[in-house]
Design a protein around this motif. Structure first.
Motif, PDB file in Angstrom:
ATOM      1  N   HIS A 195     -14.425  23.717  32.301  1.00 49.70           N
ATOM      2  CA  HIS A 195     -15.733  23.174  31.927  1.00 49.70           C
ATOM      3  C   HIS A 195     -15.936  23.094  30.423  1.00 49.70           C
ATOM      4  CE1 HIS A 195     -17.423  24.413  36.152  1.00 49.70           C
ATOM      5  NE2 HIS A 195     -16.328  23.691  36.210  1.00 49.70           N
ATOM      6  N   ASN A 196     -15.725  24.179  29.733  1.00 48.46           N
ATOM      7  CA  ASN A 196     -15.907  24.186  28.275  1.00 48.46           C
ATOM      8  C   ASN A 196     -14.631  24.672  27.609  1.00 48.46           C
ATOM      9  OD1 ASN A 196     -18.866  23.675  28.204  1.00 48.46           O
ATOM     10  ND2 ASN A 196     -18.852  25.553  29.416  1.00 48.46           N
ATOM     11  N   THR A 226     -10.906  29.027  41.974  1.00 48.18           N
ATOM     12  CA  THR A 226     -12.195  28.969  41.285  1.00 48.18           C
ATOM     13  C   THR A 226     -12.084  27.924  40.171  1.00 48.18           C
ATOM     14  OG1 THR A 226     -13.835  30.290  40.079  1.00 48.18           O
ATOM     15  CG2 THR A 226     -11.539  30.904  39.737  1.00 48.18           C
ATOM     16  N   GLU A 227     -13.053  27.911  39.269  1.00 50.06           N
ATOM     17  CA  GLU A 227     -12.974  27.016  38.104  1.00 50.06           C
ATOM     18  C   GLU A 227     -13.229  27.831  36.854  1.00 50.06           C
ATOM     19  OE1 GLU A 227     -15.597  23.697  38.689  1.00 50.06           O
ATOM     20  OE2 GLU A 227     -14.399  22.936  40.346  1.00 50.06           O
ATOM     21  N   ALA A 240      -9.483  32.718  29.400  1.00 52.70           N
ATOM     22  CA  ALA A 240     -10.355  31.891  30.244  1.00 52.70           C
ATOM     23  C   ALA A 240     -11.257  32.769  31.083  1.00 52.70           C
ATOM     24  CB  ALA A 240      -9.496  31.014  31.147  1.00 52.70           C
ATOM     25  N   LYS A 241     -12.521  32.348  31.183  1.00 53.99           N
ATOM     26  CA  LYS A 241     -13.481  33.067  32.027  1.00 53.99           C
ATOM     27  C   LYS A 241     -13.856  32.164  33.186  1.00 53.99           C
ATOM     28  CE  LYS A 241     -17.979  35.138  32.292  1.00 53.99           C
ATOM     29  NZ  LYS A 241     -18.166  34.390  33.533  1.00 53.99           N
ATOM     30  N   ALA A 242     -13.720  32.694  34.396  1.00 55.03           N
ATOM     31  CA  ALA A 242     -14.019  31.892  35.583  1.00 55.03           C
ATOM     32  C   ALA A 242     -15.519  31.905  35.870  1.00 55.03           C
ATOM     33  CB  ALA A 242     -13.250  32.437  36.777  1.00 55.03           C
ATOM     34  N   VAL A 243     -15.971  30.913  36.639  1.00 55.02           N
ATOM     35  CA  VAL A 243     -17.411  30.808  36.924  1.00 55.02           C
ATOM     36  C   VAL A 243     -17.909  31.969  37.782  1.00 55.02           C
ATOM     37  CG1 VAL A 243     -17.647  28.307  36.656  1.00 55.02           C
ATOM     38  CG2 VAL A 243     -16.892  29.219  38.839  1.00 55.02           C
ATOM     39  N   GLU A 289      -6.804  38.304  35.615  1.00 52.87           N
ATOM     40  CA  GLU A 289      -7.696  39.130  36.446  1.00 52.87           C
ATOM     41  C   GLU A 289      -8.926  38.370  36.926  1.00 52.87           C
ATOM     42  OE1 GLU A 289      -7.482  43.614  35.474  1.00 52.87           O
ATOM     43  OE2 GLU A 289      -7.694  42.614  33.551  1.00 52.87           O
ATOM     44  N   ALA A 290      -8.991  37.077  36.606  1.00 46.16           N
ATOM     45  CA  ALA A 290     -10.151  36.282  37.041  1.00 46.16           C
ATOM     46  C   ALA A 290      -9.962  35.858  38.496  1.00 46.16           C
ATOM     47  CB  ALA A 290     -10.327  35.073  36.131  1.00 46.16           C
ATOM     48  N   VAL A 291     -10.060  36.834  39.364  1.00 52.52           N
ATOM     49  CA  VAL A 291      -9.919  36.572  40.806  1.00 52.52           C
ATOM     50  C   VAL A 291     -11.317  36.711  41.411  1.00 52.52           C
ATOM     51  CG1 VAL A 291      -8.831  37.371  42.951  1.00 52.52           C
ATOM     52  CG2 VAL A 291      -7.588  37.528  40.792  1.00 52.52           C
TER      53      VAL A 291
END
Lengths: 417, 192
Positions: free
Chosen positions: B35-36, B63-64, B85-88, B113-115
């Protein structure tokens, strides 16, 4: 002699030779049996056959077929004849039938020092039961001698075959694990969603697992759980209709005197043969946290006027959470409510210095599959250290500290510069 | 309307069209799940080339990405690229580290770790279905759940995305598709 007669004669001679070779083999593989001879001494007379691999595993769904190959190497100086035979392994499960397994060739003569490949083909019928089973394929009739009568012959030239018959679960457990920090005396609600992706209604009957009592224990041996199963109430529908999602509600009323941790499971008792016992469980891991209502108190005395420096530090905050890089509302940071009562009443103390101290890991002992994260910073713990300074007058003083989100803290009182 | 005005309007429309075409071309490189995207610090000259390579390399797990921060150090000959990256729907981060040399990106490390919570819980549940492991991790608190990329997984199981569920001193490598534990590691011990 015409052409056909010659061929027939050649075949007859060949068959006779094979018969001689086989009977010779029987002689060479026969065990020397002398009464009173200990078993280990007999073992040296066994035919030296190497089976590679000695163990194979099939993971198949009902209706599937799969082939694997094993190689037998004759380490003897004479020819060895083998005839594979499928045997249900003692205590190996009862949902597999020998007829599902076809071995080719059905027999073989392996020359001295030679090898023979065998293909093991497993065909699982569409109506096979789900589960794991073990079978053995014995390539010869040679058995391990036993000084005692044995209900099952212990074959020597054996290939161990494990069969895992599985199918895609028709029900999906959306929350198979609940982990939380609970406060004594409070009540909590959790939801476990069950989605039926099949075409038929599936019955469920969630109950506390009968294994729960065995979960109790701690790093220092047996200890009682923070609370008993009766603190947990489960409410759920009796079935999940096809294509829908139902909710199993779990309510926990933590006793006011609860201390320690609770580890247990809910057996959802899902009537779906594709779900094995442990797959149909919701594992629960709760740590009961008792937030003190009253502050810790420490009195001290000043003989003469002097500055007072107080330092309060939290324990290293490993479990909020352990590892991870959580940020935002979910992160429970330690904090203190600190007051100081002096001869003239409550002193006006404010933290003059706040130190946030972190523990950052860049590897160390980690699983081999996480080696690619070595060198990347991973914050494993945070410690809060607050320093307060006041001018102290002679008399009795009392330090009060109410800690939050920390299981331990240290303090120091420095009188003077 | 005189001739000059008509020509000016036509030129403006053509200019606007060209501008939009360029803009679309630049943004179309970025995948919809990012997204950003921000470059932190000084941007290298070949931002677009690096980004194009990156989008073939990184991807969120079911995810996104809400925010993708990219930073670079070094020079054009050998550059280190770091992506955070940070997931939504996860507070945890995905971190990728690369070196960029001769128009090629080489993954040198990652910590993913963005699960999303649902898949995180699912992986922990699968890990705990291993009875030995479940008994060993009593009172060990919350585990970390890290995504293991196929390149790493193939050394331990198969070239597919797996999840590593790790408590202090014990870890389970989980195949989320087949819902099973494929390896167990214990500190100072042996695996499954």
């Amino acid at each position: 002699m015409n052409k056909y007669t010659r061929i027939l004669a050649f075949v007859l001679i060949l068959a006779m030779s094979a018969g001689i070779a086989t009977s010779e083999q029987v002689v060479t593989t026969k065990m020397v049996s002398v009464d009173g001879m200990p078993a280990p001494e007999q073992a040296i007379n066994f035919t030296k056959l190497e089976i590679s691999p000695p163990y194979i595993n099939f993971m198949l769904q009902p209706g599937e077929t799969k082939e694997l190959t094993v190689t037998l190497k004759n380490k003897e100086t004479t020819v060895v004849s083998v005839k594979p035979n499928t045997i249900l392994a003692p205590y190996g499960g009862y949902n597999v039938y020998p007829e599902w397994i076809k071995i080719t060739p059905e027999s073989a003569e392996i020359p001295a020092g030679g090898s023979q490949k065998f293909t093991i083909k497993v065909s699982v019928p569409v109506d096979a039961s789900i589960g794991g089973s073990g079978v053995q394929i014995a390539f010869t009739n040679e058995t391990m001698p036993s000084p005692y009568p044995s209900p099952f012959p212990n074959y020597i030239h054996v290939l161990q075959v494990s069969l895992d018959i599985w199918t895609t679960p028709k029900i999906q457990i959306m929350t198979p694990y609940i982990n939380d920090i609970l406060e004594a005396g409070k009540e909590y609600d959790y939801e476990v969603k069950l989605k039926n992706v099949g075409t038929e209604t599936i019955n469920i009957d969630p109950k506390m697992s009968s294994d729960n009592n065995r979960y109790y224990g701690g790093p220092y041996g047996q200890m009682s759980a923070a609370f008993k199963d009766d603190a947990i109430t489960i409410s759920a529908p009796s079935n999940v209709p096809a294509g829908t999602t139902e909710i199993v509600k779990i309510h926990i009323k933590v006793p006011v005197d609860a201390k320690g941790s609770y580890n247990g499971a809910i057996n959802l008792n899902i009537d779906d043969p594709s779900i094995q016992v442990y797959d149909g469980m919701v594992q629960m891991n709760f740590n009961v946290w008792t937030q003190p209502a009253e502050p810790f108190e420490r009195s001290f005395k000043l003989e003469e006027a002097a500055p007072i420096t107080i330092e309060v530090s939290s324990g290293i905050n490993y479990n909020y959470p352990y590892g991870g890089q959580a940020i935002g509302a979910d992160r429970k940071e330690p904090s203190f409510e600190t007051t100081l009562d002096g001869p003239a009443g409550k002193a006006d103390i404010k933290a003059t210095k706040t130190l946030i101290k972190g523990v950052v890991n860049m590897g160390g002992q980690i699983p081999p599959w996480e080696l690619d994260s070595k060198g990347i910073y991973q914050e494993n713990g945070v410690q809060l250290i607050e320093t307060y300074k006041v001018s102290g007058s002679p008399g009795e003083w009392k330090l009060k500290v109410l800690p939050k989100n920390t299981e331990s803290f240290e303090y120091s009182i420095l009188i003077g510069e | 309307m005189d001739k000059k005005t008509i020509i000016t309007i036509i030129l403006l429309i053509v200019g606007l069209g060209i501008g939009l075409a360029f803009e679309t071309e630049t943004s179309s490189v970025r995948p919809v799940w990012a997204h950003n995207v921000q470059w932190l610090g000084q941007k290298p000259d070949n931002v677009q080339t690096i980004e194009e390579l990156l989008w073939n390399e990184i991807a969120p797990y079911k995810t996104e990405y809400d925010i993708v921060n990219i930073s670079s150090t070094g020079d054009a000959n050998e550059m280190r690229i770091s992506v955070t990256a940070k997931a939504v729907d996860s507070e945890n981060l995905d971190i990728y580290e690369y070196t960029y040399q001769n128009n090629e990106l080489l993954l040198t490390g990652y910590l993913l770790e963005a699960v999303p919570q649902m898949f995180r819980n699912e992986a922990i549940g699968i890990a705990l279905s291993d009875k030995d492991l479940a008994t060993s991790i009593r009172n060990s608190g919350e585990p970390t759940v890290k995504r293991i990329l196929p390149k790493t997984s193939e050394k331990f199981y198969a070239p597919k995305t797996l999840l590593s569920v790790t408590w202090k001193g014990i870890s389970a490598l989980v195949d989320p598709d087949e819902r099973k534990v494929v390896q167990v590691w214990r500190e100072g011990g042996t695996g499954k």
